[in-house]
Motif scaffolding. Structure first.
Motif, PDB file in Angstrom:
ATOM      1  N   ALA A  80       0.839  -1.205   0.000  1.00 10.93           N
ATOM      2  CA  ALA A  80       0.000   0.000   0.000  1.00 10.93           C
ATOM      3  C   ALA A  80       0.870   1.249   0.000  1.00 10.93           C
ATOM      4  O   ALA A  80       0.619   2.203  -0.743  1.00 10.93           O
ATOM      5  N   ARG A  83       2.475   1.682  -3.392  1.00 11.53           N
ATOM      6  CA  ARG A  83       1.509   2.114  -4.409  1.00 11.53           C
ATOM      7  C   ARG A  83       1.246   3.608  -4.304  1.00 11.53           C
ATOM      8  O   ARG A  83       1.151   4.308  -5.294  1.00 11.53           O
ATOM      9  N   ARG A  84       1.122   4.081  -3.053  1.00  9.00           N
ATOM     10  CA  ARG A  84       0.768   5.495  -2.934  1.00  9.00           C
ATOM     11  C   ARG A  84       1.965   6.405  -3.256  1.00  9.00           C
ATOM     12  O   ARG A  84       1.784   7.512  -3.694  1.00  9.00           O
ATOM     13  N   LEU A 112      -3.729  10.179   1.714  1.00  7.48           N
ATOM     14  CA  LEU A 112      -3.311   8.843   2.170  1.00  7.48           C
ATOM     15  C   LEU A 112      -1.811   8.806   2.447  1.00  7.48           C
ATOM     16  O   LEU A 112      -1.351   8.114   3.343  1.00  7.48           O
TER      17      LEU A 112
ATOM     18  N   LEU B 309      -9.893   2.067  -2.919  1.00 10.77           N
ATOM     19  CA  LEU B 309      -8.983   2.654  -1.928  1.00 10.77           C
ATOM     20  C   LEU B 309      -7.641   1.937  -1.940  1.00 10.77           C
ATOM     21  O   LEU B 309      -6.593   2.563  -1.802  1.00 10.77           O
ATOM     22  N   LYS B 310      -7.662   0.620  -2.130  1.00 12.71           N
ATOM     23  CA  LYS B 310      -6.410  -0.137  -2.163  1.00 12.71           C
ATOM     24  C   LYS B 310      -5.539   0.323  -3.330  1.00 12.71           C
ATOM     25  O   LYS B 310      -4.333   0.460  -3.201  1.00 12.71           O
ATOM     26  N   GLY B 313      -3.535   3.264  -2.694  1.00 13.35           N
ATOM     27  CA  GLY B 313      -2.524   3.144  -1.652  1.00 13.35           C
ATOM     28  C   GLY B 313      -3.025   3.180  -0.228  1.00 13.35           C
ATOM     29  O   GLY B 313      -2.230   3.418   0.679  1.00 13.35           O
ATOM     30  N   ALA B 314      -4.331   2.941  -0.016  1.00 13.03           N
ATOM     31  CA  ALA B 314      -4.826   2.920   1.367  1.00 13.03           C
ATOM     32  C   ALA B 314      -4.387   1.625   2.040  1.00 13.03           C
ATOM     33  O   ALA B 314      -4.470   0.549   1.433  1.00 13.03           O
ATOM     34  N   THR B 315      -3.911   1.721   3.268  1.00  9.46           N
ATOM     35  CA  THR B 315      -3.486   0.522   4.001  1.00  9.46           C
ATOM     36  C   THR B 315      -4.714  -0.215   4.537  1.00  9.46           C
ATOM     37  O   THR B 315      -5.786   0.391   4.685  1.00  9.46           O
TER      38      THR B 315
END
Lengths: 228, 606
Positions: A80, A83-84, A112, B309-310, B313-315
Motif C-alpha cells: 500500500a 503504491r501510494r 493517504l 482505496l487499495k 494506496g490505502a493501508t
C-alpha cells in the motif's frame, strides 16, 4: 536506471487440466522516462502483467522490483505504501470513488500519503488545471463525461508524482474526441519524462510509446523500440 | 494525520450522502431498539428514585399514621405515638374527609379532602408546582389527581355541595400516588381509589358538620428513617393516654412507612417492565437482522470501494477505519437519539400518575453505558464481516463484479422445478440464500409474538376503576396497554423496514439471475411475483411460530385469567403479516423486474 525490473514472472490460475498461465515467465526492464505499450489479443495476460507490476496481484513465481524494492514478497501494508508513493493507476473503467468530487478524488492519494489537507487541495487544483478540468473540480464522478472521468483518473494517478504510471486500456471506454484528449495528456507526460506502462488494444495509443511489447498466451512474442 | 482523519470523515460523509436510505434505516433500527431497551432497563428503581426526590423536596414523613374518625379517641391515640420507639418528631393531628369532587363542566371523582395549614409544618411541606398554596376559599389539587381530572389552576370544583376555585397544584411524599391517596378506608380497612385535595383548615368546618366519613392522621419523623421496621413491629404496644396500649385503643391505628409508599407506587410499573425489557430485546434482534441484511446487500459495493482505496494506496488499517467508522458513527448517533427519545418518554412511562417530581428521569449512567455497548456491538458485528472479507480480497478481485458463490440447497431447487414460475423463482431465490430466509422468518416470529400478546391483552375486558359517579380508566391497565401498543407498533415498523430491505437486497443480488430468466422467457410479472414469493414463504412459518411464544409470554407475565381469544382467532395473525409483506415487497420487486435485461447483463459483466 530501471524503474521496473521483472525476472521470471509468472501467474497461474487453476490446476492440471484447468491450469491457465496468464503470465508465463517473462523478464522485463523499464528504464526511467520510458513509455512502454503492451499489446495483444484478449486474454493474453497483459492486464494481469500490469496488475503484477503494480502489486495489485501476487505472482505465482518470479520477482518484481519497483525502484529497487521487491514487490512480490512484500506485505499488504508495504505494498500500500509503495503504491501510494511510486505507482499511479489509470483504469479502463476509471474507478473513481463515486461519493467524492473530482478534486477530492485527486486529493485522495495525497491525504493517504500523509499530506496536509492544504497541500492536497493545492496539488489537486494544479493537476486538474493541467488536465483542463479545474472548472469541474466540485462535480461528482457521475456528473462527468467518460473523457472527463478518465482525465480526473490521470490527475489522480499523478497526484503523488509517482515513479511509474500504469494504465490499463486507458481509452477503452472513450469516444474519439476523449481518446485524443487522453493521448494529448499522455504525450505531455512522456515529454515530462514520466515513466509510463500502458496496456492497450488501440494502435493509436501504442503508436505514442517509445517501446512496444506484443504478448500472446502469457509470453512476450515481440519487443520493439519505436523511438530512439 | 489531519489529512487521514479528514479523508476518513470525507469518505464516511460521502457514503452516507450517497446512500441515505440504508443509513436512515440503520439509525431507525438502532434508535428504536435503544429507546425501548433503555426505558425497560430504567424501570427497576425508577419509582423509588422519583419518590426519594419528591420526599427530599417536600420534607416527606417517615411514617404516616391514620385512625378512623376525628373524635378525641382518634386524636389521643395518634398523639401518643410520639412515645413510640424511634419517633423524634410528630406533626399536629390532621383531619381528612372522604368526599365527592365534581369538576366544573361535569365529571365526578372520589376525593380525600385534607384540612391543611396555611403555613405547612416541618414534616410534609407539599411542593406547589403551579399556582399557590391553600388560602381561605381556595383548594389545591394533588398533581396526579388534577392531571386525571383535567383540572387546572383557576378552574372551579365542587366539594360536598360547595364551590371552590383551584388555586394551586402540588405534589407530596406523604401519600401514595394517585389514585391511592386515601391509604385506607374511613373505618381503617381498604379504601377506594381517590385523589387528594388540600383545603384551608377552617374551610373544612362545614365538611365536619356533615356525615362524611373521615379519618385523622399524623406525620412521624424517625430517629433513623431507614429503620422503620422496629416502629412497625412495636407501635401497637406504645402506651396510650388512657394507660393502655395503642393497640387496645377504640380507634384502630394504621401506619404506613415511606418504604411501603415506594412499593405501592411501583405497582404501576409492575406489568410495564417485562413488556419493555422483552420488547427491547426483540427489537434489538430485529435491528440486528435488518442491519445484517443491509450489510449483505451493500457488500458488493463496499468491496469495490475497498478495491478503489487499495489501488490508490490505502493501508488495510485505514480501509478498516473507514468501514468501521461509518457503522460506528451511525450506531452511536442512533444510540444518542434513542436515549434522547427515552429521556423524553420517561416521564410518561415512569411517572404515569404524574404524582411524583420529575427533576431527573430517564436512563442513568449504567443504562446509557449498557445500551451504548450494545449499539456499538451491533455495529461492529454488522460491519466486521464485510470489512474483513473486503480486506482479505485482492485489490483486483475487489474491483471486479462480485463472484461470490452462493449457498445452494439442491433439494429445494429440484422441488421448485415442479411448481408454477413465481413459486419456482421464489423457492430458488430462497435456496440461494437460506440463511436470509431463516433470519426473515425469525424477524416475523418476533413481530408475531408482539401482535399475539397485544391481541390477548386487548381482548381482555377492560377493568374500569370506579372513582365515584364516573368510571375513570384504570391507569395501571392503561399504562400496560399503551406500553404494549407502542412496543408492538415499533416492532411492526422495524419488521416492515426489514422486509423492504430484504426484498431490495434479494432483488439487487439476483438481478443477473432474473435477467437471464427473462432472456429465457419469464415475464416481468413473474419475476416480480417470484421476488415477492421469496419474502412471503418465510413469513408464514415465522408468523405461525410467534403465536405460541406470544401465548406463553402472556400466560407467564399476564393476569391469572383464561385467554379471552381462542387459538382459532390467533391463527389469523399470519394473514395481515402476509398481506403487509406482499404490499411492501411489491415495489422493489416491480422496480427490479422493470430494469432492461441488456442493461442488467452489461452491468453485471462490465
Amino acid at each position: 536506471m530501471n524503474v521496473l525490473q521483472v525476472r521470471g514472472l509468472a501467474k497461474r490460475h487453476g490446476r492440471e487440466q484447468t491450469l491457465v498461465r496468464a503470465v508465463d515467465g517473462v523478464d522485463l526492464d523499464v528504464p526511467a522516462g520510458q513509455t512502454l505499450a503492451v499489446m495483444g489479443p484478449s486474454g493474453c495476460g497483459k492486464s494481469t502483467l500490469l496488475h503484477l507490476l503494480g502489486g495489485l496481484e501476487r505472482p505465482s513465481d518470479g520477482q518484481v522490483w519497483l525502484d529497487g524494492q521487491r514487490l512480490d514478497n512484500a506485505g499488504e501494508r508495504a505494498l500500500a505504501r509503495l503504491r501510494r508513493r511510486a505507482v499511479g493507476f489509470v483504469f479502463q473503467s476509471f474507478h473513481l470513488v463515486e461519493e467524492l468530487s473530482a478534486a477530492e478524488n485527486v486529493e485522495l492519494p495525497i491525504l493517504l500519503a500523509g499530506g496536509s489537507p492544504r497541500t492536497a487541495r493545492r496539488r489537486a487544483q494544479l493537476l486538474l488545471e493541467q488536465v483542463g478540468l479545474a472548472h469541474r473540480a466540485r462535480q461528482l464522478p457521475w456528473k462527468l463525461s467518460g473523457g472527463e472521468r478518465q482525465r480526473v483518473a490521470v490527475a489522480r494517478a499523478l497526484a503523488n508524482e509517482p515513479l511509474v504510471v500504469l494504465a490499463d486500456e486507458p481509452t477503452g471506454n472513450l469516444d474519439t474526441a476523449a481518446t485524443n484528449e487522453v493521448l494529448r495528456l499522455f504525450g505531455q507526460l512522456r515529454a515530462q519524462g514520466q515513466t509510463l506502462v500502458m496496456v492497450t488494444h488501440d494502435g493509436r495509443v501504442a503508436a505514442t510509446a517509445d517501446r512496444l511489447i506484443s504478448m500472446r498466451d502469457g509470453m512476450f512474442v515481440e519487443d520493439t523500440w519505436l523511438a530512439s | 494525520m489531519t489529512g487521514r482523519i479528514l479523508l476518513v470523515l470525507r469518505l464516511v460523509a460521502g457514503d452516507v450522502r450517497r446512500h441515505p436510505g440504508p443509513a436512515a434505516m440503520l439509525v431507525l433500527s438502532v434508535a428504536v431498539a435503544t429507546a425501548v431497551l433503555s426505558l425497560g432497563m430504567s424501570l427497576p428503581g425508577a419509582t423509588e428514585r422519583l419518590y426519594l426526590q419528591t420526599r427530599a423536596a417536600t420534607a416527606g414523613p417517615d411514617v404516616v399514621a391514620l385512625a378512623p374518625g376525628d373524635d378525641e379517641a382518634a386524636t389521643s391515640v395518634l398523639t401518643s405515638l410520639a412515645n413510640a420507639p424511634g419517633v423524634v418528631g410528630l406533626s399536629r393531628t390532621y383531619r381528612q374527609f372522604f368526599a365527592t369532587l365534581t369538576r366544573r363542566g361535569g365529571g365526578e371523582a372520589r376525593a380525600i379532602v385534607l384540612g391543611a395549614d396555611r403555613r405547612p409544618g416541618p414534616i410534609d411541606r407539599p411542593l406547589v408546582t403551579s399556582g399557590r398554596w391553600v388560602r381561605p376559599g381556595g383548594v389545591v389539587v394533588e398533581k396526579g389527581f388534577a392531571g386525571a381530572l383535567g383540572v387546572h389552576v383557576g378552574d372551579g370544583v365542587t366539594i360536598a355541595g360547595r364551590s371552590y376555585p383551584v388555586v394551586g397544584i402540588a405534589v407530596t411524599a406523604a401519600r401514595t400516588v394517585y389514585p391511592w391517596a386515601a391509604m385506607g378506608g374511613p373505618g381503617g380497612g381498604p379504601g377506594d381509589g381517590s385523589g387528594l385535595v388540600w383545603m384551608d383548615e377552617p374551610d373544612t368546618r362545614p365538611l365536619a358538620a356533615t356525615d362524611l366519613p373521615r379519618t385523622s392522621l399524623v406525620y412521624l419523623r424517625m430517629r433513623d428513617p431507614g429503620d422503620t421496621a422496629k416502629y412497625m413491629a412495636t407501635y401497637h404496644d406504645t402506651p396510650n393516654s388512657a394507660g393502655g396500649r395503642v393497640g387496645d385503643s377504640a380507634a384502630r391505628v394504621n401506619s404506613f412507612t415511606w418504604q411501603f409508599m415506594i412499593g405501592q407506587n411501583g405497582v404501576y410499573l409492575r406489568d410495564s417492565q417485562p413488556i419493555m425489557i422483552i420488547g427491547g430485546w426483540l427489537l434489538s434482534f430485529l435491528a440486528v437482522a435488518g442491519m445484517t441484511t443491509l450489510a449483505a446487500g451493500r457488500a458488493a459495493g463496499q468491496t469495490r470501494r475497498v478495491g478503489l482505496l487499495k489501488v490508490v494506496g490505502a493501508t488495510p488499517g485505514l480501509i478498516g477505519a473507514v468501514l468501521l467508522t461509518e457503522y460506528l458513527a451511525l450506531a452511536l448517533f442512533a444510540d444518542a437519539l434513542g436515549l434522547a427519545v427515552a429521556h423524553v418518554a420517561a416521564p410518561a412511562i415512569i411517572n404515569p400518575s404524574g404524582s411524583l417530581l420529575m427533576t431527573a428521569a430517564g436512563p442513568d449512567g449504567p443504562v446509557v453505558a449498557m445500551t451504548t455497548v450494545i449499539a456499538v456491538g451491533v455495529a461492529l458485528l454488522t460491519a466486521l464481516g464485510p470489512a474483513v472479507r473486503a480486506l482479505r480480497t485482492d485489490a483486483v478481485t475487489t474491483l471486479s463484479p462480485a463472484v461470490r458463490r452462493p449457498e445452494y440447497l439442491v433439494l429445494l431447487t429440484r422441488v421448485a422445478a415442479l411448481l408454477p414460475i413465481p413459486l419456482l423463482l421464489g423457492l430458488r431465490l430462497i435456496a440461494r440464500r437460506p440463511g436470509r430466509a431463516i433470519l426473515h422468518a425469525c424477524g416475523t416470529a418476533a413481530t408475531s409474538i408482539g401482535i399475539t400478546v397485544l391481541l390477548l391483552v386487548y381482548a381482555q375486558p377492560e377493568q374500569g376503576w370506579d372513582l365515584g359517579g364516573v368510571t375513570m380508566a384504570d391507569l395501571m391497565n392503561d399504562q400496560t396497554r399503551h406500553m404494549l401498543l407502542a412496543v408492538t407498533v415499533a416492532m411492526l415498523t422495524l419488521a416492515l423496514v426489514n422486509t423492504v430491505t430484504m426484498a431490495w437486497t434479494t432483488a439487487k443480488e439476483s438481478q443477473a439471475t432474473m435477467a437471464i430468466a427473462r432472456t429465457l422467457g419469464a415475464t416481468p410479472g413473474q419475476i416480480a411475483a417470484g421476488l415477492s414469493t421469496a419474502q412471503l414463504l418465510p413469513t408464514l412459518p415465522g408468523a405461525l411460530a410467534g403465536i405460541p411464544f406470544g401465548m406463553f409470554l402472556q400466560w407467564f407475565f399476564g393476569p391469572d385469567e383464561p385467554f379471552a381469544l381462542s387459538a382459532g382467532w390467533l391463527l389469523l395473525i399470519p394473514l395481515p403479516l402476509l398481506l403487509a409483506t406482499a404490499l411492501v415487497t411489491a415495489l422493489p420487486a416491480r422496480l427490479s423486474s422493470r430494469r432492461s435485461v441488456a442493461e442488467t447483463l452489461n452491468t453485471e459483466t462490465a
